[in-house]
Structures are given as C-alpha cells and as structure tokens.
Design an enzyme around this catalytic site. Structure first.
Site, PDB file in Angstrom:
ATOM      1  N   HIS A  60     -19.876 -14.229   8.934  1.00 11.51           N
ATOM      2  CA  HIS A  60     -18.586 -14.156   8.919  1.00 11.51           C
ATOM      3  C   HIS A  60     -17.713 -13.806   7.454  1.00 11.51           C
ATOM      4  CE1 HIS A  60     -20.497 -17.872  10.956  1.00 11.51           C
ATOM      5  NE2 HIS A  60     -19.625 -17.553  11.899  1.00 11.51           N
ATOM      6  N   LYS A 109     -21.157 -25.742  22.498  1.00 13.50           N
ATOM      7  CA  LYS A 109     -22.190 -25.555  21.883  1.00 13.50           C
ATOM      8  C   LYS A 109     -22.841 -26.793  21.641  1.00 13.50           C
ATOM      9  CE  LYS A 109     -21.747 -21.151  19.705  1.00 13.50           C
ATOM     10  NZ  LYS A 109     -20.986 -20.219  18.509  1.00 13.50           N
ATOM     11  N   ARG A 132     -20.035  -8.805  17.556  1.00  9.78           N
ATOM     12  CA  ARG A 132     -21.489  -7.545  16.887  1.00  9.78           C
ATOM     13  C   ARG A 132     -21.971  -6.788  18.478  1.00  9.78           C
ATOM     14  NH1 ARG A 132     -23.801 -13.592  16.888  1.00  9.78           N
ATOM     15  NH2 ARG A 132     -22.422 -13.477  18.013  1.00  9.78           N
ATOM     16  N   SER A 138     -25.097 -17.896  13.677  1.00  5.16           N
ATOM     17  CA  SER A 138     -25.515 -18.810  13.307  1.00  5.16           C
ATOM     18  C   SER A 138     -26.654 -19.633  14.103  1.00  5.16           C
ATOM     19  CB  SER A 138     -23.967 -19.884  12.868  1.00  5.16           C
ATOM     20  OG  SER A 138     -23.741 -19.250  12.855  1.00  5.16           O
TER      21      SER A 138
HETATM   22  O1  PNS Z   1     -17.870 -19.682  16.351  1.00  6.52           O
HETATM   23  P1  PNS Z   1     -17.400 -19.280  17.791  1.00  6.52           P
HETATM   24  O2  PNS Z   1     -18.642 -20.658  18.715  1.00  6.52           O
HETATM   25  O3  PNS Z   1     -18.766 -18.305  18.762  1.00  6.52           O
HETATM   26  O4  PNS Z   1     -15.910 -19.492  18.695  1.00  6.52           O
HETATM   27  C1  PNS Z   1     -15.403 -19.947  19.772  1.00  6.52           C
HETATM   28  C2  PNS Z   1     -14.231 -21.044  19.505  1.00  6.52           C
HETATM   29  C3  PNS Z   1     -14.625 -22.095  18.486  1.00  6.52           C
HETATM   30  C4  PNS Z   1     -12.761 -20.242  17.948  1.00  6.52           C
HETATM   31  C5  PNS Z   1     -13.899 -21.935  20.652  1.00  6.52           C
HETATM   32  O5  PNS Z   1     -14.393 -21.963  21.591  1.00  6.52           O
HETATM   33  C6  PNS Z   1     -12.418 -22.060  20.965  1.00  6.52           C
HETATM   34  O6  PNS Z   1     -11.229 -21.407  20.316  1.00  6.52           O
HETATM   35  N1  PNS Z   1     -12.442 -23.235  20.513  1.00  6.52           N
HETATM   36  C7  PNS Z   1     -10.333 -23.842  20.436  1.00  6.52           C
HETATM   37  C8  PNS Z   1     -10.578 -24.547  21.966  1.00  6.52           C
HETATM   38  C9  PNS Z   1      -9.988 -23.206  22.039  1.00  6.52           C
HETATM   39  O7  PNS Z   1      -8.683 -23.072  22.196  1.00  6.52           O
HETATM   40  N2  PNS Z   1     -10.329 -22.536  23.482  1.00  6.52           N
HETATM   41  C10 PNS Z   1      -9.585 -21.019  23.945  1.00  6.52           C
HETATM   42  C11 PNS Z   1      -9.394 -21.152  25.233  1.00  6.52           C
HETATM   43  S1  PNS Z   1      -9.504 -21.888  26.129  1.00  6.52           S
END
Ligand code: PNS
Length: 164
Positions: free
Chosen positions: A18, A42, A91, A129
C-alpha cells in the site's frame, strides 16, 4: 485545480505494498486521501480506529496525504471530497477481474470519477493483508512486508490469542 485522489481499501492492516502505491501515486496527484471503507466480502481483524492509527503511524513520512474513513459508497465519498480519481494498485492477473468489475460499477455510479491503476512494485506482487495476517498468525516473519508499527501490532495480537 488541485488533483485529489481517493485511495480506498480495507487496510486491515496497511502493508508495504500500500505504501508503495501511495508513494508513486503522489507523483501523479497533489493530494491522496487514504480512505478506509467497508468491504462486505471480507472478515476484518482490526477496528476502523485501529486501522486508522496504524495508517497514521505508517504514513509519517508522506506529506500531502490524509487518512479518512467512510461508511457508504466510495463514489459518494469521492464526490463529497472533491476528488476526481480513485487510485487502486493492481498486483497479479488474479486482481484484474475484481478490479475491473469495481471500476466499471463505480463509473456507472458516477461518470465524473476516473479509476487509475498503478502496477504494484515487483517486491510486493505476492503480498496482501490477508496472506500477511495468516503468516503472522502462525508465527511467520513478516518484517519485510509491513511497516514496523503494523508488525508490532500483529505480533501482539496473535501472541495474546495464543496465550488465551
Ligand atoms: O482493500 P480492498 O478490500 O480490496 O478494498 C475494497 C473496497 C473497500 C475499496 C471496496 O469494497 C469499496 O469500495 N467498498 C465501499 C462500497 C463501494 O462503494 N463499493 C464499490 C461499488 S459497488
């Protein structure tokens, strides 16, 4: 006009991968708002407050960053903060489908906000993570993969668990 990006994620916890994306993102954007958001898919280990604290301790050297959290849609938060970009790290090929899906959904929800992908540095290509937490849980050495405060926090967390 200031170029602001939201760098969203679970950050459970923040890793060197990150930090690499933030460092390189700052070469493109004037300001990056590192934002903890919920990922319903998650299972989370640390609370939002703990994750924020770890980010604060780990981002010490970076100027032009801010740490935030938001309970809702990413694009809504981006609009609220006047950000025109969402920054994500990519990645391996295995990330592609999920990232593609998310980027297209976010674009459908708000066409004004662009998703920008940066390739993760080669050193971090196999770290996440989740896999770092698994290694830490079984006593693996994660020193080279996370900032020192995160290493300490994970070691303490799993040591306490083992003593229970
Ligand atoms: O680190 P991650 O878990 O891969 O991040 C994913 C994250 C948190 C960016 C994604 O789940 C997210 O944007 N969550 C908020 C809700 C949202 O706007 N979802 C995307 C459109 S449905």
């Amino acid at each position: 006009m200031e170029k602001i990006a939201i760098y969203p994620g679970s950050f459970d916890p923040v890793t060197n991968g990150h930090l690499d994306i933030i460092e390189r993102g700052l070469k493109i954007f004037d300001r990056i708002i590192v934002t903890i958001l919920e990922n319903p898919a998650k299972q989370i280990l640390f609370s939002v407050e703990e994750r924020k604290e770890l980010l604060e301790q780990s981002l010490g050297d970076f100027t032009n960053t801010e740490i935030a959290s938001y309970d809702g849609l990413l694009v809504d938060y981006a609009r609220k903060r006047g950000a025109h970009a969402i920054l994500r790290g990519m990645r391996a090929v295995s990330d592609f489908e999920y990232e593609f899906q998310m980027a297209l959904m976010n674009r459908r929800l708000n066409r004004e906000i662009q998703t920008v992908f940066l390739m993760t540095g080669l050193r971090w290509i196999f770290t996440s993570s989740s896999i770092i937490k698994e290694a830490a849980k079984f006593g693996g050495n994660i020193e080279s993969m996370v900032p020192p405060p995160v290493q300490k926090k994970l070691e303490e967390y799993f040591k306490q668990g083992a003593e229970k």
